[in-house]
Scaffold this motif. Sequence first.
Motif, PDB file in Angstrom:
ATOM      1  N   ASP A 174       0.820  -1.238  -0.029  1.00  0.00           N
ATOM      2  CA  ASP A 174      -0.096  -0.039  -0.093  1.00  0.00           C
ATOM      3  C   ASP A 174       0.862   1.120  -0.035  1.00  0.00           C
ATOM      4  O   ASP A 174       0.615   2.070  -0.707  1.00  0.00           O
ATOM      5  CB  ASP A 174      -0.982   0.073   1.117  1.00  0.00           C
ATOM      6  N   ALA A 175       2.025   1.209   0.956  1.00  0.00           N
ATOM      7  CA  ALA A 175       2.744   2.418   0.904  1.00  0.00           C
ATOM      8  C   ALA A 175       3.499   2.574  -0.463  1.00  0.00           C
ATOM      9  O   ALA A 175       3.779   3.768  -1.055  1.00  0.00           O
ATOM     10  CB  ALA A 175       3.946   2.220   2.000  1.00  0.00           C
ATOM     11  N   ARG A 176       3.976   1.599  -1.138  1.00  0.00           N
ATOM     12  CA  ARG A 176       4.363   1.855  -2.527  1.00  0.00           C
ATOM     13  C   ARG A 176       3.494   2.190  -3.568  1.00  0.00           C
ATOM     14  O   ARG A 176       3.875   3.025  -4.151  1.00  0.00           O
ATOM     15  CB  ARG A 176       4.963   0.231  -3.188  1.00  0.00           C
ATOM     16  N   GLU A 177       2.165   1.807  -3.600  1.00  0.00           N
ATOM     17  CA  GLU A 177       1.319   2.288  -4.198  1.00  0.00           C
ATOM     18  C   GLU A 177       0.942   3.803  -4.079  1.00  0.00           C
ATOM     19  O   GLU A 177       0.976   4.604  -4.873  1.00  0.00           O
ATOM     20  CB  GLU A 177      -0.120   1.547  -4.508  1.00  0.00           C
ATOM     21  N   LYS A 178       0.918   4.324  -2.773  1.00  0.00           N
ATOM     22  CA  LYS A 178       0.879   5.458  -2.510  1.00  0.00           C
ATOM     23  C   LYS A 178       1.809   6.428  -2.950  1.00  0.00           C
ATOM     24  O   LYS A 178       1.826   7.574  -3.347  1.00  0.00           O
ATOM     25  CB  LYS A 178       0.629   5.696  -0.733  1.00  0.00           C
ATOM     26  N   ARG A 179       3.146   5.810  -2.566  1.00  0.00           N
ATOM     27  CA  ARG A 179       4.283   6.771  -3.164  1.00  0.00           C
ATOM     28  C   ARG A 179       4.261   6.863  -4.851  1.00  0.00           C
ATOM     29  O   ARG A 179       4.815   7.862  -5.112  1.00  0.00           O
ATOM     30  CB  ARG A 179       5.566   5.903  -2.844  1.00  0.00           C
ATOM     31  N   LYS A 180       3.798   5.879  -5.439  1.00  0.00           N
ATOM     32  CA  LYS A 180       3.869   6.012  -6.914  1.00  0.00           C
ATOM     33  C   LYS A 180       2.568   7.191  -7.272  1.00  0.00           C
ATOM     34  O   LYS A 180       3.169   8.125  -8.221  1.00  0.00           O
ATOM     35  CB  LYS A 180       3.617   4.572  -7.640  1.00  0.00           C
ATOM     36  N   ARG A 181       1.861   7.172  -6.808  1.00  0.00           N
ATOM     37  CA  ARG A 181       0.616   8.133  -6.939  1.00  0.00           C
ATOM     38  C   ARG A 181       1.163   9.709  -6.572  1.00  0.00           C
ATOM     39  O   ARG A 181       1.079  10.520  -7.352  1.00  0.00           O
ATOM     40  CB  ARG A 181      -0.478   7.941  -5.989  1.00  0.00           C
ATOM     41  N   ILE A 182       1.925   9.678  -5.335  1.00  0.00           N
ATOM     42  CA  ILE A 182       2.256  10.867  -4.908  1.00  0.00           C
ATOM     43  C   ILE A 182       3.533  11.463  -5.931  1.00  0.00           C
ATOM     44  O   ILE A 182       3.653  12.522  -6.272  1.00  0.00           O
ATOM     45  CB  ILE A 182       3.019  11.006  -3.596  1.00  0.00           C
ATOM     46  N   GLU A 183       4.591  10.433  -6.430  1.00  0.00           N
ATOM     47  CA  GLU A 183       5.374  10.941  -7.307  1.00  0.00           C
ATOM     48  C   GLU A 183       4.867  11.214  -8.792  1.00  0.00           C
ATOM     49  O   GLU A 183       5.445  12.180  -9.337  1.00  0.00           O
ATOM     50  CB  GLU A 183       6.610   9.863  -7.550  1.00  0.00           C
ATOM     51  N   LYS A 184       3.766  10.655  -9.279  1.00  0.00           N
ATOM     52  CA  LYS A 184       3.023  11.258 -10.367  1.00  0.00           C
ATOM     53  C   LYS A 184       2.656  12.560 -10.391  1.00  0.00           C
ATOM     54  O   LYS A 184       2.707  13.210 -11.147  1.00  0.00           O
ATOM     55  CB  LYS A 184       2.036  10.295 -10.724  1.00  0.00           C
ATOM     56  N   ILE A 185       2.197  12.756  -9.036  1.00  0.00           N
ATOM     57  CA  ILE A 185       1.406  13.971  -8.848  1.00  0.00           C
ATOM     58  C   ILE A 185       2.645  15.112  -8.947  1.00  0.00           C
ATOM     59  O   ILE A 185       2.654  16.248  -9.564  1.00  0.00           O
ATOM     60  CB  ILE A 185       0.806  14.227  -7.460  1.00  0.00           C
ATOM     61  N   TRP A 186       3.729  14.757  -8.305  1.00  0.00           N
ATOM     62  CA  TRP A 186       5.023  15.736  -8.164  1.00  0.00           C
ATOM     63  C   TRP A 186       5.488  15.935  -9.920  1.00  0.00           C
ATOM     64  O   TRP A 186       5.864  17.038 -10.023  1.00  0.00           O
ATOM     65  CB  TRP A 186       6.175  15.232  -7.354  1.00  0.00           C
ATOM     66  N   ALA A 187       5.438  15.065 -10.203  1.00  0.00           N
ATOM     67  CA  ALA A 187       5.818  14.901 -11.606  1.00  0.00           C
ATOM     68  C   ALA A 187       5.216  15.745 -12.545  1.00  0.00           C
ATOM     69  O   ALA A 187       5.713  16.604 -13.408  1.00  0.00           O
ATOM     70  CB  ALA A 187       6.142  13.521 -12.396  1.00  0.00           C
TER      71      ALA A 187
END
Length: 103
Positions: free
Chosen positions: A61-74
Amino acid sequence: MHSHLHTPYNINCEEIMTALDECHARGFIHKALGNCNDIKRDVNRCLAGERYERAKRNRNDAREKRKRIEKIWADERAAATGVSAADSTTTTVATATAGGEKQ
Protein backbone atom coordinates in the motif's frame (compact mmCIF):
# COMPACT_ATOMS: atom_id res chain seq x y z
CA MET A 1 1.48 -14.75 27.24
CA HIS A 2 0.78 -12.40 24.37
CA SER A 3 -1.10 -9.22 25.09
CA HIS A 4 -4.40 -8.71 23.28
CA LEU A 5 -4.40 -11.96 21.37
CA HIS A 6 -8.04 -11.92 20.40
CA THR A 7 -8.10 -8.98 17.99
CA PRO A 8 -9.49 -8.57 14.47
CA TYR A 9 -5.91 -8.72 13.14
CA ASN A 10 -5.48 -12.24 14.49
CA ILE A 11 -8.86 -13.70 13.54
CA ASN A 12 -7.21 -16.54 11.58
CA CYS A 13 -5.42 -17.66 14.77
CA GLU A 14 -8.56 -17.68 16.92
CA GLU A 15 -8.89 -21.47 17.07
CA ILE A 16 -5.28 -22.02 18.17
CA MET A 17 -5.46 -19.21 20.72
CA THR A 18 -8.62 -20.71 22.21
CA ALA A 19 -6.87 -24.08 22.49
CA LEU A 20 -4.00 -22.39 24.35
CA ASP A 21 -6.44 -20.67 26.71
CA GLU A 22 -8.10 -24.03 27.40
CA CYS A 23 -4.73 -25.68 28.02
CA HIS A 24 -3.77 -22.95 30.47
CA ALA A 25 -7.14 -23.31 32.21
CA ARG A 26 -6.28 -26.93 33.13
CA GLY A 27 -4.12 -25.59 35.92
CA PHE A 28 -0.69 -24.35 36.85
CA ILE A 29 0.95 -27.79 37.14
CA HIS A 30 -0.31 -28.82 33.68
CA LYS A 31 1.12 -25.61 32.23
CA ALA A 32 4.35 -25.70 34.29
CA LEU A 33 5.19 -29.21 33.13
CA GLY A 34 5.27 -27.96 29.55
CA ASN A 35 2.07 -29.59 28.36
CA CYS A 36 1.04 -26.38 26.57
CA ASN A 37 4.37 -25.69 24.87
CA ASP A 38 3.45 -27.17 21.47
CA ILE A 39 0.24 -25.15 21.33
CA LYS A 40 2.17 -22.03 22.37
CA ARG A 41 4.62 -22.57 19.50
CA ASP A 42 1.69 -22.93 17.10
CA VAL A 43 0.22 -19.66 18.39
CA ASN A 44 3.58 -17.91 17.93
CA ARG A 45 3.92 -19.30 14.40
CA CYS A 46 0.40 -18.24 13.49
CA LEU A 47 0.79 -14.74 14.92
CA ALA A 48 4.12 -14.28 13.15
CA GLY A 49 2.51 -15.33 9.86
CA GLU A 50 -0.33 -12.87 10.38
CA ARG A 51 2.12 -10.09 11.23
CA TYR A 52 4.19 -10.88 8.12
CA GLU A 53 1.12 -10.74 5.86
CA ARG A 54 -0.05 -7.48 7.46
CA ALA A 55 3.41 -5.93 6.99
CA LYS A 56 3.50 -7.08 3.37
CA ARG A 57 0.09 -5.48 2.69
CA ASN A 58 1.22 -2.25 4.38
CA ARG A 59 4.43 -2.19 2.33
CA ASN A 60 2.53 -2.70 -0.93
CA ASP A 61 0.00 0.00 0.00
CA ALA A 62 2.84 2.39 0.83
CA ARG A 63 4.53 1.69 -2.52
CA GLU A 64 1.29 2.37 -4.41
CA LYS A 65 0.74 5.58 -2.45
CA ARG A 66 4.32 6.66 -3.15
CA LYS A 67 3.84 6.03 -6.90
CA ARG A 68 0.69 8.19 -6.89
CA ILE A 69 2.48 10.97 -5.02
CA GLU A 70 5.49 10.85 -7.34
CA LYS A 71 3.17 11.06 -10.35
CA ILE A 72 1.50 14.13 -8.86
CA TRP A 73 4.91 15.69 -8.21
CA ALA A 74 6.01 14.93 -11.77
CA ASP A 75 2.82 16.51 -13.12
CA GLU A 76 3.35 19.60 -10.97
CA ARG A 77 6.99 19.88 -12.10
CA ALA A 78 5.91 19.47 -15.69
CA ALA A 79 3.24 22.14 -15.33
CA ALA A 80 5.76 24.52 -13.77
CA THR A 81 8.32 23.99 -16.53
CA GLY A 82 5.83 23.70 -19.39
CA VAL A 83 6.89 20.15 -20.31
CA SER A 84 4.42 17.29 -20.49
CA ALA A 85 4.55 14.76 -17.62
CA ALA A 86 5.64 11.91 -19.92
CA ASP A 87 8.53 13.98 -21.28
CA SER A 88 9.49 15.00 -17.75
CA THR A 89 9.63 11.38 -16.58
CA THR A 90 11.70 10.37 -19.59
CA THR A 91 14.06 13.30 -19.04
CA THR A 92 14.45 12.47 -15.35
CA VAL A 93 15.27 8.83 -16.11
CA ALA A 94 17.69 9.80 -18.87
CA THR A 95 19.41 12.33 -16.62
CA ALA A 96 19.68 9.81 -13.78
CA THR A 97 21.11 7.19 -16.11
CA ALA A 98 23.57 9.54 -17.80
CA GLY A 99 24.69 11.32 -14.64
CA GLY A 100 24.76 8.28 -12.39
CA GLU A 101 22.49 10.06 -9.93
CA LYS A 102 18.89 9.42 -9.06
CA GLN A 103 16.67 12.47 -8.99
